[in-house]
Design a protein around this motif. Structure first.
Motif, short mmCIF file in Angstrom:
data_model
loop_
_atom_site.label_atom_id
_atom_site.label_comp_id
_atom_site.label_asym_id
_atom_site.label_seq_id
_atom_site.Cartn_x
_atom_site.Cartn_y
_atom_site.Cartn_z
N GLU A 136 30.35 36.87 35.32
CA GLU A 136 31.48 36.85 34.40
C GLU A 136 31.43 37.95 33.35
N GLN A 227 38.91 36.22 47.16
CA GLN A 227 39.52 36.43 45.85
C GLN A 227 40.88 35.76 45.70
N TYR A 230 40.74 32.65 43.55
CA TYR A 230 40.80 32.86 42.11
C TYR A 230 42.21 33.20 41.64
N GLU A 231 42.92 34.01 42.43
CA GLU A 231 44.29 34.38 42.05
C GLU A 231 45.21 33.17 42.03
N ARG A 234 44.37 31.12 38.94
CA ARG A 234 44.89 31.73 37.71
C ARG A 234 46.38 31.51 37.57
N GLY A 237 47.06 28.35 36.05
CA GLY A 237 46.67 28.21 34.66
C GLY A 237 45.19 27.95 34.42
N ALA A 238 44.34 28.14 35.40
CA ALA A 238 42.91 27.89 35.23
C ALA A 238 42.28 29.00 34.39
N ASN A 239 41.38 28.59 33.47
CA ASN A 239 40.66 29.58 32.67
C ASN A 239 39.36 29.97 33.39
N ARG A 240 38.55 30.80 32.73
CA ARG A 240 37.35 31.33 33.39
C ARG A 240 36.34 30.23 33.69
N LEU A 243 37.49 28.26 36.65
CA LEU A 243 37.25 29.01 37.88
C LEU A 243 35.80 28.86 38.33
#
Length: 338
Positions: A136, A227, A230-231, A234, A237-240, A243
């Motif tokens: 991260e 990937q 992750y897209e 996001r 609305g998911a934050n880091r 994820l």
């Protein structure tokens, strides 16, 4: 009108069905013959010859030494060799379980071994979390620097690690000298010459040496995650941290399970280098693991046959643990390594 009038000449001349060209109708003649795809057997033989050198290395270094187990049935004397040594059958196995003092010592050794191994298994998730956090980091130069600094200790031998520990934590080391100069202590603190918290001390040195190295495999697994997952997260609305929790961590679990099964199989194999260099008269009772005990019995105690018996039993128990852990993993997650 003749029945053959107006029919394609190439069809009538060759007897081929309509739509077949003259080149296609002569596949068995000369250069018009079609190329056949490479056979599966030829590919398999090529792959076998590629793997063969590695199979030979495994045989030479892993299976061929098992012939040495025969010394467990002899009163082996290195000067006389196996031919000149006396055959004693199961005598060393009986000695191993007939002496109360021997059993008590083995019990303490097994307690040390299992404690070290279970502490290692209990902290086996630390490389996973470290890899996730390191992934991260957005600054590439900082991430590479941290990864290099945490991986470098893996390439330092345990002898040099002990030299570092002695320079820092001996009674005349940097830590005691600094604390004494600051007036915090009047008597040097014993970090190395003590039997207190030996297991935790050895765990701390193992983590310092192997944390960065253990995270490399998980970083490679993270790089292979799709990937698009992750897209999509996001967009939802998911934050880091979400994820990491719902995508990265679950995707690393198959790799972790495989390594965990191997760790359980090696629960009796702690190695001896670390404990050999850190042992002393004060902590010998609590630092002597099974591998170090076998070394001390075989070389220091000059009983190679008894050391072979211990190694043989350790290998058989490790094999049983591997099969059991593999069966549990297959039942729990539906995947296994065997």
């Amino acid at each position: 009108m003749s029945l053959t009038q107006g029919a394609p000449q190439e069809v009538l001349g060759t007897g081929a069905p309509p739509g077949t060209g003259p080149t296609e109708s002569r596949t068995d003649s000369g250069r018009g013959r079609r190329r056949q795809p490479p056979s599966h057997g030829r590919t398999s033989r090529s792959m076998f010859f590629i793997v063969l050198p590695f199979l030979l290395l495994v045989f030479v270094f892993s299976y061929l030494p098992l012939l040495g187990w025969v010394t467990a049935f002899y009163d082996y004397k290195p000067a006389l060799g196996l031919g000149g040594s006396e055959f004693v059958g199961w005598m060393w196995f009986e000695i191993l379980v007939s002496s109360e003092t021997q059993l008590k010592q083995i019990g303490q050794v097994m307690a040390n071994t299992l404690a070290m191994s279970f502490l290692g298994i209990a902290t086996s998730l630390l490389p996973v979390f470290f890899a996730m956090l390191l992934n991260e980091v957005r600054a590439k130069w900082f991430r590479n620097a941290v990864q290099t600094l945490t991986t470098l200790p893996n390439f330092i031998s345990w002898v040099l690690v002990y030299m570092i520990a002695f320079s820092l934590f001996s009674t005349s080391g940097l830590v005691n000298t600094t604390l004494h100069d600051w007036g915090l202590i009047t008597v040097p603190m014993k970090f190395l010459d003590t039997d207190q918290h030996v297991w935790l001390t050895m765990l701390a040195w193992s983590l310092w040496k192997g944390l960065g190295w253990g995270a490399i495999m998980y970083l490679a697994a993270i790089a292979g995650i799709d990937q698009s997952l992750y897209e999509s997260a996001r967009i939802d609305g998911a934050n880091r941290f979400q994820l990491m929790r719902y995508i990265t961590f679950p995707m690393l679990m198959p790799t972790y399970v495989v390594l965990l099964v191997l760790s359980i199989a090696n629960i009796l194999n702690n190695g001896m280098e670390q404990y050999y260099v850190f042992q002393n008269a004060f902590n010998r009772e609590h630092i002597q693991v099974l591998d170090l005990y076998v070394y001390n019995v075989g070389l220091t105690g000059n009983s190679l046959s008894l050391a072979t018996v211990l190694s043989m039993l350790k290998s058989l128990v490790s094999l049983a643990l591997l099969l059991a852990a593999n069966a549990i993993a297959k039942r729990a997650r539906g995947s296994s390594i065997i």
